[in-house]
Design a protein around this motif. Sequence first.
Motif, PDB file in Angstrom:
ATOM      1  N   LEU A 184       0.739  -0.986   0.044  1.00  0.00           N
ATOM      2  CA  LEU A 184       0.069   0.105   0.041  1.00  0.00           C
ATOM      3  C   LEU A 184       0.930   1.370   0.120  1.00  0.00           C
ATOM      4  O   LEU A 184       0.762   2.247  -0.801  1.00  0.00           O
ATOM      5  N   HIS A 226       0.968   4.330  -2.598  1.00  0.00           N
ATOM      6  CA  HIS A 226       0.885   5.736  -1.930  1.00  0.00           C
ATOM      7  C   HIS A 226       2.043   6.746  -2.527  1.00  0.00           C
ATOM      8  O   HIS A 226       1.937   7.976  -2.852  1.00  0.00           O
ATOM      9  N   TYR A 240      -4.179   5.160  -5.018  1.00  0.00           N
ATOM     10  CA  TYR A 240      -4.044   4.604  -3.558  1.00  0.00           C
ATOM     11  C   TYR A 240      -5.413   4.801  -2.723  1.00  0.00           C
ATOM     12  O   TYR A 240      -5.880   4.315  -2.128  1.00  0.00           O
TER      13      TYR A 240
END
Length: 611
Positions: A111, A115, A122
Amino acid sequence: MWRSRVISSAVGGGGRSRNKLFSSICSTTPVPAPCIVHKRGSDILHDPWFNKDTGFPLTERDRLGLRGLLPPRVISFQQQYDRFMESFRSLEHNTQGQPLTVVSLAKWRILNRLHDRNETLYYRALIDNIKHFAPIIYTPTVGLVCQNYSGLFRRPRGMYFSAKDKGEMMSMIYNWPAKQVDMIVLTDGSRILGLGDLGVQGMAIPIGKLDMYVAAAGINPQRVLPIMLDVGTNNHHLLENPLYIGLRQPRLEGEEYISVVDELMEALHARWPKAVVQFEDFQFKWAFETLERYRKKICMFNDDIQGTAGVALAGLLGTVRAQGRPLSDFANQKIVVVGAGSAGLGVLNMAYQAVARMAGPKAKPQFFLLDKNGLITTERVGVESAAAPFSKPIEEVKSLGLHEGSDLLDVVKKVKPHVLLGLSGVGGVFNEDVLKAMRNSDSSKPAIFAMSNPTLNAECTAADAFKHAGENIVFGSGSPFENVDLGNGKVGHVNQANNMYLFPGIGLGSLLSGARIISDGMLQAASECLASYMTEEEIQMGRLYPSIDSIRHITAEVGAAVIKAAVAEELAEGHCEVGPKELAHMSKEECVEYVTSNMWYPIYSPLVHEK
Ligand SMILES: NC(=O)C1=CN([C@@H]2O[C@H](COP(=O)(O)OP(=O)(O)OC[C@H]3O[C@@H](n4cnc5c(N)ncnc54)[C@H](O)[C@@H]3O)[C@@H](O)[C@H]2O)C=CC1
Ligand SMILES: CC(=O)C(=O)O
Ligand SMILES: [Mg+2]
């Protein structure tokens, strides 16, 4: 109909709010507002605010000097989203059977990489899968990330101010590239969740909280600013770690400490006077002091003291309803609060205020407060000034067969509380004996809140609570637990009693009202709004808080309640084109609509280059 702002024009990028202006003019699908970008070519590909990876249309590639810098085929946003979710599912599949910490960090990494590369994708993934991803970017995994942050650190995010920057902060603040900042979350890393002093590594907390702001409140990610104020650490383990990325010195104390915080607050206020500042995870000795120091001067709040209090109060009122009693019965509830720190005292403060409103200032709430030395009574020597008003009169204590410093088990046995609420940071302190003692509670539906984070610091697990305290309890925990299978098709419902249900609405409501400060009335309105959100039927099923899947809806309601309270107290100065008079004339529904229409939503906007 309240028009939303066209965010792009104000910040030079990211014009991606759901735009009612366009939808009211065009009957077809609204066209996203274009977004001004001041760079070209590979600089855009390396800027996560603007990067669309393979999603740049051919015309845009021409316009922005991207031709030849990407593979020729254009992949749609939906395809990119599906591909990311597929790789996430593969990771879940491939890490099956591995230790939880390994799996959790692997999920956080995938993740985090997205990002750092493509914020639009995201945040879409985060919003659409909030229930699944919140435990990774927020509690519990964020705690593990903080513990390992020096090793995990790859790219900077947010701003770092340190004790070595004294005298420089007013100019440093202009190093931040965004012209406008709406929401700031600030920590000094001194009390990260229940994990103690993690120094500069606590930075993952403001980042995670602001991710929740984007997901839950639709704050534009180009306008958020996570800040770490590194004043040193007293964590010897970190000081001895050669790879520790923070200042290797003991924490500043006293005047030295407060003067650094003052300087930072002045710098923030000078550049972004309308930004809302959230203090997060400050140790007890500075949490109340900084709150009192700044709350009358700027638009700020302490989430651990005030956000937590509002969520806990909503849960406590929910338990009164779950018992089938009128809300006014709250004044008669026997509540044992375990943990007399920022969070525990914040909860008691708000609970006392609620009792005073319901039963008058002379009412004597049946609330009991314990810290690591046991029950706090008027005989306690050296009691903290913030805890002193909640010390139990010793005569009252003795009449129950208790004494100064009575231990938790004894208190639960003798008091037979309706509610046992933990904010101690100590995992397992609600042990089997304590939970079994709750079976003799004076309530037909006793409530147990194990609110400490992360999971290992919870006062008890959900399974133990239902097993030992009985199936008729209401249960809440700060970090998520699975619902408990009670057999025979029955399920013990787990509520996530976490300040995430309020801080996004408090922040957004304060921002959109243009409130000068955040008053007790605004916080009370937020809590009451959350308390009344649940239907009678849900409450009877032990559901005190809504599903996190509906977090944007809850935040819109809470935000509107905060705006209305700010208007009523004449604290609202308005925001952008919506002035205080317009705010005052909005009905509740219009206010919810105003908040909703100001929520940023991640879609790719056409990028237009400007020098
Ligand atoms: N669920 C939520 O939304 C929130 C949860 N929290 C959690 O609450 C916990 C405490 O946070 P703060 O109040 O800021 O910490 P703090 O350090 O200010 O206070 C901790 C308190 O617990 C007491 N304590 C320690 N050991 C104890 C024991 N064995 N028995 C009884 N009391 C004991 C201490 O004496 C102190 O009064 C943390 O784990 C934090 O993650 C905090 C804010 C929000
Ligand atoms: C949830 C939160 O703010 C804490 O545990 O500190
Ligand atoms: Mg916190």
